[in-house]
Design a protein around this motif. Structure first.
Motif, PDB file in Angstrom:
ATOM      1  N   VAL A 120      30.808  51.389  36.812  1.00 51.84           N
ATOM      2  CA  VAL A 120      30.107  50.185  37.282  1.00 51.84           C
ATOM      3  C   VAL A 120      31.167  49.250  37.837  1.00 51.84           C
ATOM      4  O   VAL A 120      32.252  49.127  37.259  1.00 51.84           O
ATOM      5  N   VAL A 147      31.911  45.553  40.540  1.00 42.58           N
ATOM      6  CA  VAL A 147      31.465  44.426  41.375  1.00 42.58           C
ATOM      7  C   VAL A 147      32.555  44.144  42.398  1.00 42.58           C
ATOM      8  O   VAL A 147      33.756  44.292  42.104  1.00 42.58           O
ATOM      9  N   ASN A 174      32.612  37.489  38.301  1.00 40.45           N
ATOM     10  CA  ASN A 174      32.353  36.323  37.442  1.00 40.45           C
ATOM     11  C   ASN A 174      31.303  35.375  38.014  1.00 40.45           C
ATOM     12  O   ASN A 174      31.353  34.183  37.769  1.00 40.45           O
ATOM     13  N   GLY A 183      27.992  36.563  37.822  1.00 37.37           N
ATOM     14  CA  GLY A 183      26.764  37.086  37.236  1.00 37.37           C
ATOM     15  C   GLY A 183      26.215  38.344  37.891  1.00 37.37           C
ATOM     16  O   GLY A 183      25.196  38.867  37.450  1.00 37.37           O
ATOM     17  N   GLY A 214      27.434  41.449  37.966  1.00 37.13           N
ATOM     18  CA  GLY A 214      27.502  42.592  37.049  1.00 37.13           C
ATOM     19  C   GLY A 214      26.429  42.505  35.977  1.00 37.13           C
ATOM     20  O   GLY A 214      25.732  43.493  35.697  1.00 37.13           O
ATOM     21  N   THR A 215      26.261  41.333  35.390  1.00 34.94           N
ATOM     22  CA  THR A 215      25.267  41.169  34.318  1.00 34.94           C
ATOM     23  C   THR A 215      23.866  41.478  34.832  1.00 34.94           C
ATOM     24  O   THR A 215      23.111  42.212  34.193  1.00 34.94           O
TER      25      THR A 215
HETATM   26  C1  COA Z   1      33.317  44.513  34.684  1.00 31.16           C
HETATM   27  C2  COA Z   1      32.614  43.962  35.937  1.00 31.16           C
HETATM   28  C3  COA Z   1      31.596  44.990  36.430  1.00 31.16           C
HETATM   29  C4  COA Z   1      31.883  42.669  35.534  1.00 31.16           C
HETATM   30  O1  COA Z   1      31.134  42.191  36.651  1.00 31.16           O
HETATM   31  P1  COA Z   1      31.048  40.620  36.984  1.00 31.16           P
HETATM   32  O2  COA Z   1      29.986  40.422  37.981  1.00 31.16           O
HETATM   33  O3  COA Z   1      32.409  40.131  37.321  1.00 31.16           O
HETATM   34  O4  COA Z   1      30.633  40.042  35.571  1.00 31.16           O
HETATM   35  P2  COA Z   1      29.586  38.868  35.265  1.00 31.16           P
HETATM   36  O5  COA Z   1      29.767  37.791  36.276  1.00 31.16           O
HETATM   37  O6  COA Z   1      28.248  39.424  35.087  1.00 31.16           O
HETATM   38  O7  COA Z   1      30.083  38.409  33.857  1.00 31.16           O
HETATM   39  C5  COA Z   1      31.227  37.629  33.774  1.00 31.16           C
HETATM   40  C6  COA Z   1      31.595  37.493  32.313  1.00 31.16           C
HETATM   41  O8  COA Z   1      32.093  38.745  31.868  1.00 31.16           O
HETATM   42  C7  COA Z   1      33.388  38.597  31.376  1.00 31.16           C
HETATM   43  N1  COA Z   1      34.143  39.800  31.701  1.00 31.16           N
HETATM   44  C8  COA Z   1      34.271  40.392  32.910  1.00 31.16           C
HETATM   45  N2  COA Z   1      35.066  41.479  32.799  1.00 31.16           N
HETATM   46  C9  COA Z   1      35.409  41.575  31.504  1.00 31.16           C
HETATM   47  C10 COA Z   1      36.213  42.461  30.766  1.00 31.16           C
HETATM   48  N3  COA Z   1      36.822  43.499  31.338  1.00 31.16           N
HETATM   49  N4  COA Z   1      36.353  42.231  29.431  1.00 31.16           N
HETATM   50  C11 COA Z   1      35.741  41.204  28.828  1.00 31.16           C
HETATM   51  N5  COA Z   1      34.966  40.316  29.479  1.00 31.16           N
HETATM   52  C12 COA Z   1      34.814  40.499  30.796  1.00 31.16           C
HETATM   53  C13 COA Z   1      33.920  37.355  32.077  1.00 31.16           C
HETATM   54  O9  COA Z   1      34.950  36.762  31.344  1.00 31.16           O
HETATM   55  C14 COA Z   1      32.680  36.488  32.094  1.00 31.16           C
HETATM   56  O10 COA Z   1      32.461  35.918  30.815  1.00 31.16           O
HETATM   57  P3  COA Z   1      31.480  34.641  30.575  1.00 31.16           P
HETATM   58  O11 COA Z   1      30.079  35.076  30.934  1.00 31.16           O
HETATM   59  O12 COA Z   1      31.636  34.353  29.126  1.00 31.16           O
HETATM   60  O13 COA Z   1      32.004  33.586  31.505  1.00 31.16           O
HETATM   61  C15 COA Z   1      33.626  43.605  37.062  1.00 31.16           C
HETATM   62  O14 COA Z   1      34.557  42.698  36.551  1.00 31.16           O
HETATM   63  C16 COA Z   1      34.372  44.804  37.653  1.00 31.16           C
HETATM   64  O15 COA Z   1      33.936  45.363  38.652  1.00 31.16           O
HETATM   65  N6  COA Z   1      35.529  45.198  37.075  1.00 31.16           N
HETATM   66  C17 COA Z   1      36.339  46.299  37.630  1.00 31.16           C
HETATM   67  C18 COA Z   1      35.708  47.645  37.320  1.00 31.16           C
HETATM   68  C19 COA Z   1      35.510  47.886  35.821  1.00 31.16           C
HETATM   69  O16 COA Z   1      36.399  47.635  35.019  1.00 31.16           O
HETATM   70  N7  COA Z   1      34.301  48.380  35.443  1.00 31.16           N
HETATM   71  C20 COA Z   1      33.920  48.581  34.050  1.00 31.16           C
HETATM   72  C21 COA Z   1      34.273  49.920  33.514  1.00 31.16           C
HETATM   73  S1  COA Z   1      33.568  51.280  34.431  1.00 31.16           S
END
Ligand code: COA
Length: 179
Positions: free
Chosen positions: A90, A92, A98, A100, A102-103
């Motif tokens: 998954v 973004v 950050n 929303g 991903g959520t």
């Molecule tokens: C992980 C990922 C999908 C999250 O998507 P996003 O749209 O940035 O996340 P959201 O906006 O929905 O959520 C943000 C929140 O998640 C938290 N968060 C994001 N990545 C995090 C991580 N690796 N560990 C802990 N918290 C994390 C942020 O601190 C933020 O916290 P808050 O709601 O308390 O402010 C994105 O950061 C990403 O693409 N990462 C690289 C790929 C990856 O590692 N994928 C997961 C494993 S396959």
């Protein structure tokens, strides 16, 4: 198409990818993970029809903001009757993190997956992020497989998914090539 309300980026639409979306998905996966392995994994999962659900998030101009894939996992042992899938990968768009995306993408896809009758979903990732969806690393201790450990989590959708454990799991073949 599922429409979700405004939440930081102007508007996000969620839908299944079409063939024409595949190059942009590949490009996003490479940028999000900084390597080509995850893109190759998705292509191979598609190719061997192991995907249970694949969804993308786009903005109101149609630009790709996020992608996820669930694929079939096979269980043996006590939980051999369970319908199990794994969420991987998954991601973004780095510039849209950050906000929303991903959520919303993950929650909507999990809701859809539950409607398809899955019992249990597995994920490997940051517990501080995935526990907001109900993924539980304690429950995952009853799931034996190649990714067992502190960042391995499980989310049950049914009573069977909570109770017909332990289960030993095998991931789709492309994951074995991924290791
Ligand atoms: C992980 C990922 C999908 C999250 O998507 P996003 O749209 O940035 O996340 P959201 O906006 O929905 O959520 C943000 C929140 O998640 C938290 N968060 C994001 N990545 C995090 C991580 N690796 N560990 C802990 N918290 C994390 C942020 O601190 C933020 O916290 P808050 O709601 O308390 O402010 C994105 O950061 C990403 O693409 N990462 C690289 C790929 C990856 O590692 N994928 C997961 C494993 S396959």
């Amino acid at each position: 198409m599922v429409e979700v309300q405004q939440f930081g980026v102007d508007q996000v639409d969620l839908r299944g990818p079409e063939k024409k979306d595949e190059p942009a998905i590949l490009s996003l996966l490479v940028r999000a993970f900084g390597q080509s392995n995850e893109g190759r994994l998705v292509e191979r999962l598609r190719g061997c029809r192991a995907l249970v659900l694949e969804r993308i998030a786009t903005d109101n101009d149609g630009n790709l903001l996020g992608h996820l894939a669930f694929s079939r996992v096979t269980g043996t042992g006590e939980g051999h009757r369970l319908k199990i899938s794994c969420l991987a990968p998954v991601c973004v768009e780095p510039a849209a993190k950050n906000k929303g995306v991903g959520t919303k993408l993950i929650q909507a896809a999990l809701d859809e997956l539950q409607g398809l009758g899955e019992d249990l979903v597995l994920v490997l990732g940051a517990p501080d992020y995935f526990n907001r969806f109900g993924f539980d690393s304690e429950l995952a201790k009853k799931v034996q497989g190649p990714y067992a450990g502190p960042i391995f989590m499980a989310l049950p959708f049914t009573q069977a998914g909570r109770e017909e454990l332990p289960v030993e799991v095998t991931y789709a073949t492309p994951f074995q090539e991924f290791e």
